[in-house]
Design an enzyme around this catalytic site. Structure first.
Site, PDB file in Angstrom:
ATOM      1  CG  HIS A   1       2.723 -24.060  25.236  1.00 58.24           C
ATOM      2  ND1 HIS A   1       3.222 -24.488  26.440  1.00 58.24           N
ATOM      3  CD2 HIS A   1       3.024 -25.039  24.343  1.00 58.24           C
ATOM      4  CE1 HIS A   1       3.823 -25.651  26.293  1.00 58.24           C
ATOM      5  NE2 HIS A   1       3.708 -26.018  25.018  1.00 58.24           N
TER       6      HIS A   1
ATOM      7  CE  LYS B   1       6.053  -4.468  -4.444  1.00 59.05           C
ATOM      8  NZ  LYS B   1       5.461  -5.772  -4.090  1.00 59.05           N
TER       9      LYS B   1
ATOM     10  CE  LYS C   1       1.907 -11.429   0.116  1.00 58.78           C
ATOM     11  NZ  LYS C   1       2.599 -10.940   1.276  1.00 58.78           N
TER      12      LYS C   1
ATOM     13  CG  ASN D   1      10.671   8.759  -1.307  1.00 57.12           C
ATOM     14  OD1 ASN D   1       9.990   8.564  -0.303  1.00 57.12           O
ATOM     15  ND2 ASN D   1      11.352   7.785  -1.894  1.00 57.12           N
ATOM     16  N   GLY D   2      11.301  10.773   1.410  1.00 61.26           N
ATOM     17  CA  GLY D   2      12.220  10.577   2.514  1.00 61.26           C
ATOM     18  C   GLY D   2      11.717  11.275   3.765  1.00 61.26           C
TER      19      GLY D   2
ATOM     20  CD  GLU E   1       4.449 -13.853   2.428  1.00 63.55           C
ATOM     21  OE1 GLU E   1       4.065 -13.227   1.415  1.00 63.55           O
ATOM     22  OE2 GLU E   1       5.062 -13.297   3.371  1.00 63.55           O
TER      23      GLU E   1
ATOM     24  CD  GLU F   1       0.555  -7.592   2.519  1.00 65.21           C
ATOM     25  OE1 GLU F   1       1.198  -6.540   2.653  1.00 65.21           O
ATOM     26  OE2 GLU F   1       1.065  -8.639   2.098  1.00 65.21           O
TER      27      GLU F   1
ATOM     28  CD1 TRP G   1       1.896   5.117   2.518  1.00 66.69           C
ATOM     29  CD2 TRP G   1       3.570   5.806   3.817  1.00 66.69           C
ATOM     30  NE1 TRP G   1       1.852   4.374   3.677  1.00 66.69           N
ATOM     31  CE2 TRP G   1       2.866   4.770   4.496  1.00 66.69           C
ATOM     32  CE3 TRP G   1       4.658   6.390   4.455  1.00 66.69           C
ATOM     33  CZ2 TRP G   1       3.221   4.322   5.764  1.00 66.69           C
ATOM     34  CZ3 TRP G   1       5.021   5.948   5.725  1.00 66.69           C
ATOM     35  CH2 TRP G   1       4.307   4.920   6.355  1.00 66.69           C
TER      36      TRP G   1
ATOM     37  CB  CYS H   1       6.468   9.849  -1.674  1.00 63.61           C
ATOM     38  SG  CYS H   1       5.963  10.224   0.018  1.00 63.61           S
TER      39      CYS H   1
ATOM     40  NE  ARG I   1       8.454   4.992  -4.736  1.00 58.01           N
ATOM     41  CZ  ARG I   1       9.558   4.338  -4.431  1.00 58.01           C
ATOM     42  NH1 ARG I   1       9.825   3.186  -5.013  1.00 58.01           N
ATOM     43  NH2 ARG I   1      10.395   4.810  -3.550  1.00 58.01           N
TER      44      ARG I   1
END
Length: 604
Positions: A500, A599, A481, A99-100, A477, A484, A73, A2, A27
């Site tokens: 396979h 983030k 991208k 935050n936490g 990567e 997300e 968040w 957050c 965040r």
């Protein structure tokens, strides 16, 4: 994860808080809220949803000169007005933002309920103001000290109390918190972008520290109450760096900032034909005693670590293990004083990476941090540091942080080779110096192709990325991208693994991005591409200039400049970033703030 902002001074707190939260919305953006002291009372406003809903209500409504704010968040409790921060105690005099994660909040909540406290939310945070209320007898510092001794987990806390109208209190453990030092005003925030337009003078709180902030002073102490002298750090970038500057999204701006970020990360790193990293402060005797390297990271940083592993093993012949940080310490890794642990984190506050680093140090290992934040926990606690000079990265999807992390691995590898007396390929020294210019060339060449190369994704919610060796790492990567920010399901596979099982998923016209820049395995990758084409896939290939013959085997070709194969990851990822951005925009997605993500992952 957050975002927190606090202000005390002569100006309107509501305006500074809302503007600061806007800089921190990356965040978390499930809800937002502020609490201020006005006319002797704590006034609170909070709303579920984006910050704009709250801003419309409060920005010019209040005249308070002290306040705290939060953008959330969600971890405990769904996004709602009730679960939004700040949270009150029973008396509605004490307001807290956090935050936490408080891991023992159920136990504390039941205890407090038995003592008569009433709760309004489902959050873990709400136990904090009630604990402060329980311990408060006129001394806020004492109440805060007693409170945090009861908390298990992680926290960055900022508190105001109606009885202390000229003071803000804060504390930190495992979650970032920075104090901004002004003239006749002071600030507190989770991250520098929230306060950079007001001051460049900052104090980074360490774990176990508590601060009392007035408009004219900052007093810091440790948990037992001893005063702590802190260095004031000057931020080396300006407020404009945290603005869009005419771009539609931060992500696009940051993609186009990559040549500059790479150039800045390279600056002063070469002395004649040698890499010079004096700030790394690592010596050859220590390095000769290292028998294993462990790379630990999360998400995009982990993908950068895959490239780092390849470089170390190929050029230095040192065995390398690479782990996702959230898995590393739970498998009881074989780490000792002969292991060099390299942790990679854009923010330097990634909770899992920080925990893995500390666990490694307890086992006797030394740690090299690759981070974009010199004042972060990871940077301050590691024995060695490589600073990637990417500047602030605001978009949730990482771009320039990733390519500068790659640059860091190249420079570290060459430097280690020099210290160990190994002969490093001259073409890598020469090639690295050209990378910023070539990155700009890739950007200019690819932008004209975007409509054409994203068209195959129209109507599809699934896609694939394939490659071999370093191309596979870049494919991972690229797939991250795309999924997300566009929400297209994208999977990356080693091209040789198609037979396979994965070929069963290929159907007519499904989009497949094939990265084929590694010359020693180029022919084998082309063979795998033909297997996909034979089963109806629509293939977009990323190749080096001079490999245009692949056009007979694929549907679209994206070319990057010719460079040594070991250097291609920095260039080949750029078209994949642009492709993902363009597709997300076409689908109307919120590019900078993808759903369910934030983030900086500062909770486990």
């Amino acid at each position: 994860m957050c975002g927190i902002v606090g202000y005390i001074g002569p100006k309107k707190a509501s305006e500074i808080l809302i503007d600061g939260l806007a800089k921190l919305e990356y965040r978390g953006y499930d809800s937002a809220g502020i609490a201020m002291l006005e006319n002797g009372k704590v006034i609170m406003e909070k709303k579920e949803g984006r910050l704009s809903k709250l801003a419309d209500i409060v920005k010019s409504k209040y005249d308070a000169n002290i306040g705290i704010g939060h953008t959330r968040w969600a971890t405990h409790g769904k996004p709602s007005d009730e679960n939004s921060h700040p949270h009150f105690d029973c008396s509605k005099k004490i307001a807290v933002v956090h935050n936490g994660i408080i891991e023992n909040f159920h136990q504390l909540k039941e205890e407090l309920k038995e003592d008569g406290h009433q709760f309004d939310s489902e959050t873990d945070t709400e136990v904090i103001p009630h604990l402060i209320e329980e311990y408060y007898n006129g001394d806020m510092l004492e109440a805060l000290q007693k409170t945090i001794k009861r908390l298990d987990g992680s926290y960055a806390l900022v508190v105001i109390n109606q009885d202390k109208p000229e003071e803000i209190f804060c504390a930190r453990k495992d979650s970032p918190l920075v104090i901004g030092v002004g003239q006749g005003e002071n600030f507190v925030a989770s991250d520098i972008p929230a306060i950079i337009q007001h001051t460049k003078e900052t104090i980074i709180l360490d774990d176990g520290e508590i601060a009392k902030i007035t408009k004219d002073a900052v007093e810091i102490m440790d948990l037992p109450g001893n005063n702590v002298e802190k260095e004031i750090l000057k931020v080396d970038w300006d407020a404009d760096s945290a603005e869009k500057e005419g771009f539609d999204h931060f992500m696009l701006k940051e993609i186009y900032e990559q040549p500059t970020a790479l150039r800045n990360t390279l600056k002063d790193k070469f002395e004649s034909d040698k890499v010079n990293l004096p700030d790394l402060n690592i010596d050859s005797e220590y390095l000769k005693g290292v028998n294993k390297i462990a790379i630990v990271a999360c998400g995009t940083a982990w993908h950068a670590g895959l490239v780092g592993k390849h470089l170390f093993e190929t050029l230095l012949r040192i065995p390398v293990e690479i782990d996702i940080a959230s898995e590393f310490r739970y498998r009881n890794p074989l780490v000792d004083e002969k292991t060099l642990v390299i942790v990679v984190s854009q923010s330097g506050e990634t909770a899992d990476t920080l925990a893995a680093m500390r666990d490694s140090q307890k086992k006797g290992a030394k740690v090299l941090a690759v981070t974009n934040n010199k004042g972060s926990s990871i940077a301050r606690e590691s024995e060695f540091i490589f600073h990637t000079i990417a500047g602030p990265e605001i978009a949730v999807a990482s771009t320039k942080a990733y390519t500068t992390q790659l640059m860091g691995f190249y420079l570290i590898t060459l430097y280690f080779g020099q210290l160990l007396g190994k002969e490093m390929p001259k073409e890598l020294y020469d090639g690295l110096k050209e990378i910023p210019v070539l990155a700009d060339k890739v950007l200019q060449n690819t932008k004209d192709q975007l409509d054409k190369i994203t068209a195959p994704f129209d109507g599809w919610d699934n896609s694939f990325f394939i490659g071999r060796g370093m191309d596979w790492y870049v494919s991972q990567e690229g797939s991250l991208k795309l999924k997300e920010i566009s929400y297209i399901h994208a999977e990356a596979y080693a091209a040789g693994e198609l037979k396979h099982g994965t070929l069963a998923l290929i159907e007519q016209d499904i989009p497949v991005v094939a990265v084929a820049t590694q010359q020693d395995i180029y022919d084998k990758t082309v063979s795998n591409i033909k297997e996909v084409k034979a089963r109806g896939g629509y293939v977009i290939a990323v190749v080096q200039e001079g490999d245009e013959d692949i056009s007979h085997s694929v549907d679209e070709v994206i070319k990057i400049p010719k460079v040594p194969s070991l250097l291609t990851p920095i260039l080949s990822v750029i078209p994949l970033q642009l492709l993902s951005y363009k597709e997300a925009v076409k689908r109307g997605q919120d590019v900078d703030k993808p759903r369910n993500l934030a983030k900086s992952v500062t909770v486990e």
